[in-house]
Write an enzyme that holds these catalytic residues in place. Sequence first.
Site, PDB file in Angstrom:
ATOM      1  N   LYS A   1       0.831  -1.210   0.000  1.00  0.00           N
ATOM      2  CA  LYS A   1       0.000   0.000   0.000  1.00  0.00           C
ATOM      3  C   LYS A   1       0.867   1.263   0.000  1.00  0.00           C
ATOM      4  O   LYS A   1       0.632   2.186  -0.766  1.00  0.00           O
ATOM      5  CB  LYS A   1      -0.933   0.024   1.231  1.00  0.00           C
ATOM      6  CG  LYS A   1      -1.868  -1.169   1.313  1.00  0.00           C
ATOM      7  CD  LYS A   1      -2.887  -1.010   2.431  1.00  0.00           C
ATOM      8  CE  LYS A   1      -2.296  -0.991   3.829  1.00  0.00           C
ATOM      9  NZ  LYS A   1      -1.665  -2.248   4.262  1.00  0.00           N
TER      10      LYS A   1
ATOM     11  N   ARG B   1      -9.383   0.743   9.362  1.00  0.00           N
ATOM     12  CA  ARG B   1      -9.041  -0.647   9.656  1.00  0.00           C
ATOM     13  C   ARG B   1     -10.105  -1.329  10.496  1.00  0.00           C
ATOM     14  O   ARG B   1      -9.956  -2.502  10.824  1.00  0.00           O
ATOM     15  CB  ARG B   1      -7.725  -0.675  10.432  1.00  0.00           C
ATOM     16  CG  ARG B   1      -6.485  -0.950   9.580  1.00  0.00           C
ATOM     17  CD  ARG B   1      -5.307  -0.866  10.519  1.00  0.00           C
ATOM     18  NE  ARG B   1      -4.146  -1.589  10.174  1.00  0.00           N
ATOM     19  CZ  ARG B   1      -3.047  -1.032   9.645  1.00  0.00           C
ATOM     20  NH1 ARG B   1      -3.038   0.228   9.297  1.00  0.00           N
ATOM     21  NH2 ARG B   1      -1.979  -1.757   9.477  1.00  0.00           N
TER      22      ARG B   1
ATOM     23  N   ARG C   1      11.592  -6.585   4.668  1.00  0.00           N
ATOM     24  CA  ARG C   1      11.497  -5.147   4.938  1.00  0.00           C
ATOM     25  C   ARG C   1      12.036  -4.820   6.328  1.00  0.00           C
ATOM     26  O   ARG C   1      12.704  -3.817   6.528  1.00  0.00           O
ATOM     27  CB  ARG C   1      10.025  -4.710   4.830  1.00  0.00           C
ATOM     28  CG  ARG C   1       9.816  -3.224   5.024  1.00  0.00           C
ATOM     29  CD  ARG C   1       8.412  -2.797   4.676  1.00  0.00           C
ATOM     30  NE  ARG C   1       7.467  -3.038   5.767  1.00  0.00           N
ATOM     31  CZ  ARG C   1       6.162  -2.750   5.714  1.00  0.00           C
ATOM     32  NH1 ARG C   1       5.645  -2.253   4.608  1.00  0.00           N
ATOM     33  NH2 ARG C   1       5.379  -2.969   6.743  1.00  0.00           N
TER      34      ARG C   1
ATOM     35  N   ARG D   1      11.810  -1.644  11.539  1.00  0.00           N
ATOM     36  CA  ARG D   1      10.516  -1.666  12.238  1.00  0.00           C
ATOM     37  C   ARG D   1      10.406  -2.927  13.075  1.00  0.00           C
ATOM     38  O   ARG D   1      10.495  -4.040  12.553  1.00  0.00           O
ATOM     39  CB  ARG D   1       9.368  -1.635  11.215  1.00  0.00           C
ATOM     40  CG  ARG D   1       9.072  -0.259  10.714  1.00  0.00           C
ATOM     41  CD  ARG D   1       7.942  -0.269   9.706  1.00  0.00           C
ATOM     42  NE  ARG D   1       6.705  -0.867  10.216  1.00  0.00           N
ATOM     43  CZ  ARG D   1       5.550  -0.818   9.573  1.00  0.00           C
ATOM     44  NH1 ARG D   1       5.478  -0.198   8.413  1.00  0.00           N
ATOM     45  NH2 ARG D   1       4.475  -1.370  10.083  1.00  0.00           N
TER      46      ARG D   1
ATOM     47  N   ARG E   1      -0.680  -9.314  13.364  1.00  0.00           N
ATOM     48  CA  ARG E   1      -1.245  -8.223  12.544  1.00  0.00           C
ATOM     49  C   ARG E   1      -2.213  -8.796  11.506  1.00  0.00           C
ATOM     50  O   ARG E   1      -3.241  -8.180  11.214  1.00  0.00           O
ATOM     51  CB  ARG E   1      -0.126  -7.420  11.881  1.00  0.00           C
ATOM     52  CG  ARG E   1       0.549  -6.481  12.883  1.00  0.00           C
ATOM     53  CD  ARG E   1       1.970  -6.146  12.495  1.00  0.00           C
ATOM     54  NE  ARG E   1       2.067  -5.306  11.331  1.00  0.00           N
ATOM     55  CZ  ARG E   1       3.175  -5.182  10.589  1.00  0.00           C
ATOM     56  NH1 ARG E   1       4.261  -5.872  10.900  1.00  0.00           N
ATOM     57  NH2 ARG E   1       3.201  -4.379   9.565  1.00  0.00           N
TER      58      ARG E   1
END
Length: 369
Positions: free
Chosen positions: A192, A267, A306, A312, A324
């Site tokens: 996204k 969300r 990532r 992160r 998640r």
Amino acid sequence: MIKLHDKFFKPYLKEEQILNAIAKMAKDIAKDYKDEVPLFVGVLNGAFMFVSDFLKAYQHPCEVSFVRLSSYQGLTSTGIVETLLDVPEEMEGKSVIILEDVVDTGRTLKQLVHLFSNTNVKEFKIAALFYKSEVYNGEYPIDYIGLDIPDNFIVGYGLDYNELGRNLREVYQLNQANMINIVLFGKPGAGKGTQAGFLKEKYNLKHISTGDVFRYNIQNGTDLGKLAKSYIDRGDLVPDAVTIDMLKDEVEKNPDAAGFIFDGFPRTAAQAEALDNFLESKNMRVDATIALEADDDILVARLLERGKVSGRSDDQDESKIRNRFDEYNEKTAPLKAYYQKQGKFHSVNGIGEIDEITTRLSQVIESLD
Ligand code: AMP
């Protein structure tokens, strides 16, 4: 219709309506203050026309001065940093009435109230020519109101769009007809953020990623960041009330945007409803929700990759990633039905080369009417 810079504005308030509202304010204020000599303080730059016409309508002894605030549009815990450039002198013992051109969320007002609460004024009142009651969330009551208006971006009569339009005698509002607002939907790792980066350039849209705003606040140690951190570290969703207010704030900060890409928001069902209501109050709407589809194993691999680069914490641990996904399946996936019901849901294959996927998304955007 007039054009300022790149945007079109349509007539909204006639000079006569504005002057009538000011005459009424002057009358109400005179009722309370004609037996003393109040100090009117105009807030520059926007209030200069208002102050001038107000004083012509207020024919009793009074003084006038100005303050000037410059706003820095960075992200902070309060959303804005204000610097006071000029403070009127000789205020002690006087009744001070602030003349503000427009009050919307109340951020500027908060700074003014704070500033004047440290002085020895006799009384402190606020008079707002235009008041957006729908979005005002300050604690301080507005004492005198000219016109209560909806939350549209306005110019003219002292108000500007990037410095143009202040000299217009009437008030115009932004023509939102060509605005495009897109929700990018999809699991963590679906791409996204990457795609939003391309689409915002291509269609001149403002990209709002709630995840990025949270991370920015965490990095800067704001109250919002401290609150969000524990949820994000676990891979849980941050509570709706916090996230919805933050999202509204981000939209409010860009009143002149040609449209938005919402990335990572909504969300939950509550967020989707709040977004619809909020946009409706601003004469805006979600035009399309586009889902980037990819299967879980590919996404887990992408996120772990990532995590090596981004640092992160929520991307470095497979159990947090799976959590998640669980949050997504339980709370976010049902939004598909919500948007399908509105005829706004579109699905795009999120596997492939980045530019291929951008093309797929563009095809959906360009098919919208
Ligand atoms: P993202 O960068 O979109 O993957 O978001 C990272 C984390 O920020 C999420 O796992 C949540 O903890 C939090 N977050 C981002 N957007 C929202 C939202 N709309 N509602 C609740 N929490 C959010």
